[in-house]
Design a protein around this motif. Structure first.
Motif, PDB file in Angstrom:
ATOM      1  N   LEU B  18       0.914  -1.281  -0.094  1.00 18.04           N
ATOM      2  CA  LEU B  18       0.057  -0.003   0.028  1.00 18.04           C
ATOM      3  C   LEU B  18       0.960   1.064   0.100  1.00 18.04           C
ATOM      4  N   PHE B  24      -3.849   6.430   5.172  1.00 17.53           N
ATOM      5  CA  PHE B  24      -4.273   5.557   3.873  1.00 17.53           C
ATOM      6  C   PHE B  24      -4.096   4.207   4.415  1.00 17.53           C
ATOM      7  N   VAL B  25      -2.733   3.737   4.774  1.00 15.96           N
ATOM      8  CA  VAL B  25      -2.397   2.355   5.145  1.00 15.96           C
ATOM      9  C   VAL B  25      -3.368   1.993   6.078  1.00 15.96           C
ATOM     10  N   LEU B  28      -6.983   1.184   5.168  1.00 17.74           N
ATOM     11  CA  LEU B  28      -7.132  -0.027   4.265  1.00 17.74           C
ATOM     12  C   LEU B  28      -6.807  -1.277   4.975  1.00 17.74           C
ATOM     13  N   PHE B  33      -7.125  -4.945   3.963  1.00 18.76           N
ATOM     14  CA  PHE B  33      -6.242  -5.112   2.878  1.00 18.76           C
ATOM     15  C   PHE B  33      -4.933  -5.202   3.367  1.00 18.76           C
TER      16      PHE B  33
END
Lengths: 672, 84
Positions: B18, B24-25, B28, B33
């Motif tokens: 990612l 963001f990481v 997710l 993810f």
């Protein structure tokens, strides 16, 4: 292989609770049906407010069972307990600081793996947890089988299957809760573990910070959150730790920047172990209902057609049912105004006027829009509860993207067609402040029903047969201006990244009447509360300006004085001063334009067309549509942004836009 | 190794990396993810957001976000999608 447990120093509080009142937090990811459970448990016996100092809704409620009073606190729906959003901070702060007697973790049985992630985090906090497998019916519909007993044996915590929309499993949940806090359940949770590679790092961190972590945070939980890169905990420890210790901690964190992926991966590995025997998911089988519906509803072409169809239905319903009801209420208010005028003898003249024109004509007028709002809220509540709203956001995302927004801004803006106030409140679903404030800035550009009502009266006065075309054109102008303002602010004014668009598409399910009903009810109450306070006060203020100093002769009032002072501006738009006054009074409530014209001109329908050129008339309608938001909307903007500056920017922008547009239309029209 | 946006509907990618800021990481990762996880693309029109299936849930990802999820393409399966 034995997995070392991460959180062992924070044992669940299992000394039996003897008190008659038990406090329980309801936790769960978004879309797991948490509010349906909350509503089923507490009914109307609930209180809706805000979390202290936050603009996130807080719901509390209670019920009585087995001679115990159970107080429920509905935590915001969150995917994890890392401080990425205000909701996540609120949820974990509540559990850590308020120490409820128990937590109910609600998961969606149709997607057990993903929704158990929050449980993995909850088990690392020092409060005992009951797991509720909600939406068992949706799981069956999607072909997923979950065995509650097997999962309970694996997890070592009470597990209750539930279908809250059919009132199934609620009593079992209450039994499990009370058994748990009374110490009758052998509570022995298997907690998630961290990868062996990170175990030593974690222990190092715990040793470093253990003596410094402020209450009520458990040291090992803080250490884990540090390793996850949790912004709030990093900040807290930077403030608290002695400088030398912080530097050691910081260098460890720096070397393990990517630990979050391993920690999340380990939690999912734990979930896989826990569910291995308990969850059966058909590898290949008949396509679930959701997949079948989404073949159409997220299709690049048919999805848009469906979205437009849904919007057409909402507006059709509004105009078919809501508008006649609004007109009926409007007639009722007019009737009351006359009754007050005729019926109150021996009462000072100003008091009669205040009651009839100030209170009834101002705040009363706003309340007539309630039927339209009820229809809007019911439609949106329905779409939200079935799971369609996320698809609407997905389809709308392409268009919102150009404005620096994403699909989630679509729903609040849609609400704006009913009334801008709920649109502003509705921006709470948007995660980042940048996107939220931009949406708040754009919302007043959506023509609300109040403005459309003014246009519905005035367009035929000026344009006769062509009125409908003029009205549609005005709506198009507003949306065009909205797009331009969005693009300009996104590209040139606001710094920073556009918001991330990461949104779950929940499985479709049958809507629940009680959930929708309560949603409508709570929004209506909030709206009425506003009408009774802010809008009421502002109505009275404008009435004072229109009544004094000439004791009711509006042409000699302060308001007229202001209107005359604006004559030069009015000239540039071809408007006599009474029309400027009409615009000013629309600040209280948009439909005041009509009322003011009635006061100043009497039969304005025959007088106005002789006074205004067509281009001045068109300019006036454009200004009316773009003029500063009504006082209720301004109050909502201030409340939601907590910023006078942004509120001033919003009002200033609308004022500039509307007057510029008015001058342009008149001057260009005069040339033709 | 390709970004998720390069996958056609029905294709499966195994998450490799990612690329993005911490938030963001983290977001997710919470949605599942994580490296090695299979992701099935169910909608990718070539413009606008994607819909992917991860750990049994459907998630819409903006194009920008999806382009920062790097995957190994696994295999083409006959999936739910009928687009194009």
């Amino acid at each position: 292989m034995r997995y070392p447990t991460v959180i062992e120093t924070a044992p669940a509080r299992l000394s039996p609770v003897a008190a008659a009142t038990i406090t329980v937090a309801l936790a769960g990811q978004p879309n797991v049906g948490k509010s349906t459970i909350f509503n089923a448990l507490t009914g109307l016996n609930q209180h809706v407010g805000n979390w202290p100092g936050k603009t996130v809704e807080q719901k509390t409620g209670s019920c009585t069972y087995r001679d115990r009073r159970l107080n429920f606190v509905d935590l915001p729906g969150t995917y994890s307990l890392t401080a990425n959003s205000m909701e996540e901070r609120i949820a974990r702060d509540y559990i850590l600081h308020e120490r409820p007697d128990g937590v109910v973790a609600v998961v969606d049985s149709a997607i057990p793996e993903r929704s158990l992630y929050l449980l993995a985090e909850l088990l690392q906090l020092p409060t005992p947890v009951v797991l509720v497998l909600n939406m068992m019916d949706v799981a069956t519909q999607e072909g997923v089988q979950v065995e509650p007993q097997v999962l309970q044996a694996a997890l070592g915590i009470p597990v209750v299957p539930m279908c809250a929309t059919k009132n199934q499993g609620l009593q079992e949940m209450l039994d499990a809760l009370i058994d748990l806090v009374e110490g009758k359940f052998p509570y022995n949770p298997r907690r998630p573990v961290i990868l062996p590679a990170h175990q030593r790092v974690l222990e190092q961190l715990i040793t470093l910070i253990a003596d410094h972590v402020p209450a009520p945070y458990p040291a090992d939980w803080v250490a884990l959150k540090l390793l996850e890169g949790d912004g709030e905990m990093v900040h807290l420890m930077q403030e608290t730790l002695p400088r030398a210790v912080w530097e050691q901690v910081h260098s460890i964190l720096y070397q393990h920047e990517d630990a979050i992926l391993d920690i999340a991966g380990a939690r999912y590995a734990w979930i896989a172990r826990m569910t291995r025997a308990a969850v059966v998911r058909p590898r290949v089988g008949p396509m679930g209902l959701t997949a079948r519906l989404d073949r159409v509803l997220t299709h690049p072409l048919w999805g848009m057609v469906a979205l437009l169809g849904v919007l057409a239905c909402i507006f059709g319903l509004t105009y078919a049912i809501g508008v006649p009801l609004q007109e009926g209420l409007d007639g009722l208010i007019q009737h009351l105004v006359r009754a007050v005028h005729d019926g109150l003898h021996g009462v000072p003249h100003w008091l009669v006027d205040l009651l009839s024109d100030g209170l009834l004509g101002g705040a009363g007028m706003v309340i007539t829009f309630l039927p339209i709002l009820v229809i809007f809220f019911a439609a949106l509540g329905f779409l939200e509860d079935t799971g369609y709203m996320a698809r609407a956001a997905y389809n709308a995302d392409r268009f919102m993207h150009a404005l620096g927004l994403h699909g989630k801004s679509f729903m609040p803006l849609l609400l704006g067609f009913g009334c801008n106030v709920p649109a502003i409140l509705g921006t709470r679903i948007i995660e980042t402040q940048r996107a939220r404030w931009l949406t708040i800035l754009l919302a007043p550009l959506i023509p609300c029903t109040a403005r459309m009502a003014v246009i519905a009266v005035l367009a035929p006065v000026f344009f006769g047969e062509a009125a409908a075309w003029v009205a549609w054109g005005l709506v198009a102008v507003n949306l065009g201006v909205l797009a331009v303002v969005g693009i300009v602010f996104h590209r040139l004014v606001l710094k920073g990244e556009p918001a991330m668009f990461i949104m779950e598409l929940p499985l479709y399910h049958l809507p629940n009447a009680r959930t929708i009903g309560l949603y409508v009810w709570q929004n209506v109450v909030a709206f009425l509360r506003k009408a009774g306070t802010v809008i009421l006060a502002a109505s009275v203020a404008v009435w004072l300006l229109s009544y004094f100093p000439a004791d009711g002769d509006v042409t000699q009032s302060y308001l007229a004085w202001i209107g005359r002072a604006l004559t030069p501006l009015g000239k540039a738009m071809g408007l006599p001063w009474p029309l400027m006054v009409a615009l000013l009074t629309s600040f209280v409530a948009k439909e005041n334009t009509i009322a003011t014209l009635g006061v100043l001109y009497g039969d304005f329908a025959t007088v106005l067309p002789t006074l205004l050129t067509p281009s001045a008339a068109l300019g006036f309608l454009v200004v009316q549509m773009l003029f500063i938001p009504c006082v209720a909307t301004v109050a909502a903007i201030r409340q939601e942004t907590q910023s006078w500056r942004w509120t001033a920017i919003s009002v200033g922008l609308m004022l500039t836009l509307s007057l510029t547009a008015g001058v342009l239309v008149y001057q260009v029209g005069a040339l033709l | 190794m390709v970004p998720l946006t390069a996958l056609n509907p029905g294709q499966v990618g195994l998450i490799h990396q990612l690329r993005g800021g911490h938030e963001f990481v983290s977001r997710l990762a919470a949605l599942g993810f994580t490296p090695g996880t299979p992701v099935v693309v169910t909608r990718n029109h070539g413009f606008g957001p994607l819909i992917v299936s991860v750990r049994g849930a459907q998630v819409a990802l903006g194009r920008g976000e999806a382009s920062r999820v790097l995957v190994y393409v696994e295999e083409a399966v006959d999936a739910l999608s009928n687009s194009h």
